[in-house]
Each structure stands twice: as structure tokens, then as C-alpha cells.
Design a protein around this motif. Structure first.
Motif, mmCIF file in Angstrom:
data_model
loop_
_atom_site.group_PDB
_atom_site.id
_atom_site.type_symbol
_atom_site.label_atom_id
_atom_site.label_comp_id
_atom_site.label_asym_id
_atom_site.label_seq_id
_atom_site.Cartn_x
_atom_site.Cartn_y
_atom_site.Cartn_z
ATOM 1 N N PRO A 51 0.930 -1.373 0.021
ATOM 2 C CA PRO A 51 0.083 0.098 -0.054
ATOM 3 C C PRO A 51 0.390 1.032 -0.179
ATOM 4 C CG PRO A 51 -1.120 -1.540 1.312
ATOM 5 C CD PRO A 51 0.900 -2.115 1.014
ATOM 6 N N VAL A 52 0.353 2.537 -0.819
ATOM 7 C CA VAL A 52 0.571 3.320 -0.760
ATOM 8 C C VAL A 52 -0.048 4.287 -0.741
ATOM 9 C CG1 VAL A 52 2.412 5.868 -1.778
ATOM 10 C CG2 VAL A 52 2.426 3.496 -3.040
ATOM 11 N N ILE A 53 0.472 4.830 1.349
ATOM 12 C CA ILE A 53 -0.121 6.511 1.835
ATOM 13 C C ILE A 53 0.300 7.320 1.431
ATOM 14 C CG2 ILE A 53 -2.088 6.944 3.273
ATOM 15 C CD1 ILE A 53 -1.232 4.709 4.582
ATOM 16 N N ALA A 54 -0.863 8.523 0.311
ATOM 17 C CA ALA A 54 -0.533 10.351 0.460
ATOM 18 C C ALA A 54 -0.420 10.715 1.495
ATOM 19 C CB ALA A 54 -0.486 10.688 -1.063
ATOM 20 N N ALA A 55 0.298 11.494 1.883
ATOM 21 C CA ALA A 55 0.578 12.524 3.156
ATOM 22 C C ALA A 55 0.860 13.610 2.618
ATOM 23 C CB ALA A 55 1.234 12.490 4.272
ATOM 24 N N VAL A 56 -0.839 14.837 2.277
ATOM 25 C CA VAL A 56 -0.607 15.177 1.267
ATOM 26 C C VAL A 56 -0.811 16.698 1.923
ATOM 27 C CG1 VAL A 56 -1.857 16.958 -0.315
ATOM 28 C CG2 VAL A 56 -2.004 14.606 -0.229
ATOM 29 N N ASN A 107 -9.462 10.844 1.459
ATOM 30 C CA ASN A 107 -10.220 9.296 2.913
ATOM 31 C C ASN A 107 -10.413 10.577 4.273
ATOM 32 O OD1 ASN A 107 -7.664 7.848 1.232
ATOM 33 N ND2 ASN A 107 -9.018 5.826 2.090
ATOM 34 N N SER A 108 -9.090 11.262 5.095
ATOM 35 C CA SER A 108 -9.765 11.963 5.554
ATOM 36 C C SER A 108 -8.588 13.426 5.972
ATOM 37 C CB SER A 108 -9.223 10.864 6.803
ATOM 38 O OG SER A 108 -7.596 10.819 6.546
ATOM 39 N N ILE A 109 -9.466 14.450 6.555
ATOM 40 C CA ILE A 109 -8.448 15.300 7.015
ATOM 41 C C ILE A 109 -8.192 15.577 8.080
ATOM 42 C CG2 ILE A 109 -8.620 17.912 7.275
ATOM 43 C CD1 ILE A 109 -10.717 17.906 4.802
ATOM 44 N N ALA A 129 -0.329 9.051 8.761
ATOM 45 C CA ALA A 129 -0.536 8.375 7.264
ATOM 46 C C ALA A 129 0.300 7.212 8.170
ATOM 47 C CB ALA A 129 0.851 9.159 6.587
ATOM 48 N N LEU A 130 1.290 7.343 8.820
ATOM 49 C CA LEU A 130 2.141 6.838 9.932
ATOM 50 C C LEU A 130 0.837 5.210 11.006
ATOM 51 C CD1 LEU A 130 5.047 8.432 10.785
ATOM 52 C CD2 LEU A 130 5.251 6.952 9.367
ATOM 53 N N ALA A 131 -0.132 6.472 11.753
ATOM 54 C CA ALA A 131 -0.988 5.989 12.536
ATOM 55 C C ALA A 131 -1.441 4.713 11.239
ATOM 56 C CB ALA A 131 -1.808 6.290 13.282
ATOM 57 N N MET A 132 -1.788 4.933 9.952
ATOM 58 C CA MET A 132 -2.739 3.984 9.593
ATOM 59 C C MET A 132 -1.795 2.594 9.421
ATOM 60 S SD MET A 132 -4.883 5.100 6.024
ATOM 61 C CE MET A 132 -6.142 5.798 6.559
ATOM 62 N N ALA A 133 -0.265 3.548 8.348
ATOM 63 C CA ALA A 133 0.445 1.792 7.539
ATOM 64 C C ALA A 133 0.926 1.429 9.207
ATOM 65 C CB ALA A 133 1.377 3.265 7.618
ATOM 66 N N ALA A 192 -1.838 7.356 -5.344
ATOM 67 C CA ALA A 192 -0.890 6.727 -4.262
ATOM 68 C C ALA A 192 -2.501 5.579 -3.507
ATOM 69 C CB ALA A 192 -1.547 7.563 -2.565
ATOM 70 N N ASP A 193 -2.543 4.259 -2.834
ATOM 71 C CA ASP A 193 -3.818 3.641 -2.480
ATOM 72 C C ASP A 193 -4.728 4.532 -1.569
ATOM 73 O OD1 ASP A 193 -3.212 1.563 -4.062
ATOM 74 O OD2 ASP A 193 -1.276 1.612 -2.384
ATOM 75 N N ILE A 194 -4.447 5.608 -0.939
ATOM 76 C CA ILE A 194 -5.302 6.362 0.131
ATOM 77 C C ILE A 194 -4.755 7.406 0.320
ATOM 78 C CG2 ILE A 194 -5.570 6.373 2.693
ATOM 79 C CD1 ILE A 194 -5.354 3.351 2.910
#
Length: 267
Positions: free
Chosen positions: A104-109, A186-188, A198-202, A124-126
Motif C-alpha cells: 500500500p502507498v499512502i499520500a500524506a498531502v 480519505n480523511s483530513i 499516515a504513519l498510524a494507518m500504516a 497512491a492507494d490512500i
């Protein structure tokens, strides 16, 4: 692992999470041909390291990615057709390499994701956004097409063709709250908390079966690219069959029965 990237700052954590930060803050982390190459290099290194479970992408400073570097963009019209095609393909390879990662790839925008930066976030996936995140398909504003780096394929699938057309044709910015309503993110997060979230989701993802997550991503990614329900089922069937032959699936069942956390190995 040695970090010898020039446009990225890459942190290889001990918990299976890699954090890659676009590191051109003085240029709003704008893209260059070298950055495209380094996306490919990063993907190759992750692919050969089976301890890596999740990639988090973010930007240094106040932007996520401002798109292709405007100084370099001024030279695009001077390239021959084949030189321009080569540059486009270089960019495409970089983003395809990120999107096609088995993890999985998470973008922390953390700020603006404009033009090619929007395309990168879409790959990214998320996507998790900071309150100051803004998104726009800026291409038409500078005489280019929103059919760039996968945006025309990914954006309608996320927010629908009508809103995708609006953003492509107007080039207007979408603030974080509207992006959430549209399904673009997905969220703000709270101010300053987007990377932590993002790290918590990872970390949550890393608590699950590595093989299960990997084949879940494979099914979700590949089944977006076919229009047959039956073909999607065939892919799912093969994934589930393979996973029942791994050690993780019986371990998960045993852990459930014994009321303990599972110990996943990915084997």
C-alpha cells in the motif's frame, strides 16, 4: 540502506514503513526528470526488500508537490516531438512504478498538490490531507491537457466523470474539505498531524497479514482495469487459493481461537 537520492529524502524505518519526502521545498517540491527517475529507483529498492510493508509519500515544507517545475516547463516547447515523448514516458514510468508497488502507498498531502502533484497523489492507494491541502488539475491553465501522468484515468474513478471534467476544464483548486466530500481524500488531519496520521494507518496495515494485504492490493488495482465481473472473480479466486497455502491464514485462525494477537510472517 544508503539514502543517495537527490530529490527525495527516504527514511527506511525498522517497522516496515518507508517514508519518502519530496525534498525540493524551495520549488514547492516540483517535479523534474531526475525526480521521475528517483521514483523508479525507490520502487525498485522497495520491490527487492520484502521487509517493507507500506510506503508513505509526503512533501517537505508547505507543499506536497507543485507539479512539473515551471522553469523546466518553459523549455518543453523547444523539445522535438520525440524528445517530449521521451520525457513524458520518463514521467509515466516513475508514477506507474509507485502505483504498481505490491505494498500500500499512502499520500500524506501536506499542502498543494497541483498538476503532476495531483497525479502523484492519485497514484497512491490512500490519501490523507492536511487542512491546508489543495488540489488542482492545472494543466489547461498552461496550455496542456489534464490527460497527464494518469490523471485522466484515475480522477474519474475516484470522484466521477462530471466532477473530474469540471476540475480538468476549469483548473480550479479544491480545498481539503471539498476534496473529502468528493471522495478525493480519505480523511483530513489536524494541523501538523498528516504524517503522523499516515504513519498510524500504516502501522495498522502492518498489523495484518503481509500476503493478505499484498494480494488485496493486487485485486483492487487490477480489477479497476477490467470491465468483467467474471474476470474479477477469477483473479480473486486465485488470490484466495494462494493465501490458504500460506502460514499466515491458519495462524490467524489459531490466534482468533486462542484469543491472542496473530504472528504474521508473510510466508
Amino acid at each position: 540502506m544508503t539514502d543517495d537520492f537527490e530529490t527525495l529524502q527516504v527514511k527506511w524505518r525498522d517497522d516496515g514503513i518507508v517514508v519518502a519526502t519530496l525534498n525540493r521545498p524551495d520549488r514547492l517540491n516540483s517535479m523534474t526528470a531526475l525526480m521521475f527517475d528517483e521514483f523508479e529507483l525507490l520502487a525498485r529498492r522497495i520491490t527487492t526488500d520484502f521487509s517493507v510493508r507500506v510506503l508513505v509519500l509526503t512533501g517537505a515544507g508547505r507543499a506536497f508537490c507543485g507539479g512539473y517545475d515551471i522553469d523546466a516547463a518553459g523549455e518543453l516547447a523547444t523539445l522535438s516531438a520525440m524528445e517530449m515523448l521521451n520525457l513524458q514516458e520518463r514521467g509515466s514510468r516513475g508514477l506507474v512504478a509507485i502505483r504498481n508497488l505490491r505494498i500500500p502507498v499512502i499520500a500524506a498531502v501536506n499542502g498543494a498538490a497541483a498538476g503532476g502533484g495531483l497525479s502523484l497523489a492519485l497514484a497512491a492507494d490512500i490519501r490523507i490531507a492536511s487542512p491546508t491541502a489543495r488540489f488542482n488539475a492545472a494543466f489547461a491553465r498552461i496550455g496542456l491537457s489534464a490527460g497527464d501522468l494518469g490523471a485522466s484515468w484515475l480522477l474519474p474513478r475516484l470522484i466521477g466523470p462530471a466532477f473530474a471534467a469540471e476540475l480538468a476544464f476549469t483548473g480550479r483548486f479544491v480545498a481539503a474539505d471539498e476534496a473529502l466530500r468528493l471522495g478525493l481524500v480519505n480523511s483530513i488531519s489536524a494541523e501538523g498531524g498528516v504524517v503522523d496520521d499516515a504513519l498510524a494507518m500504516a502501522t495498522t496495515i502492518c498489523g495484518n497479514s503481509p500476503s493478505g494485504v499484498r494480494l488485496s492490493k493486487t485485486a483492487l488495482r487490477l480489477n479497476q482495469e477490467i470491465d468483467s465481473y467474471a474476470a474479477a472473480m477469477e483473479l480473486e479466486n486465485r488470490g484466495q487459493t494462494l493465501l490458504t497455502r500460506t502460514a499466515d491464514m491458519p495462524e490467524a485462525l489459531a490466534a482468533f481461537r486462542e484469543k491472542r494477537p496473530p504472528h504474521f510472517t508473510g510466508s
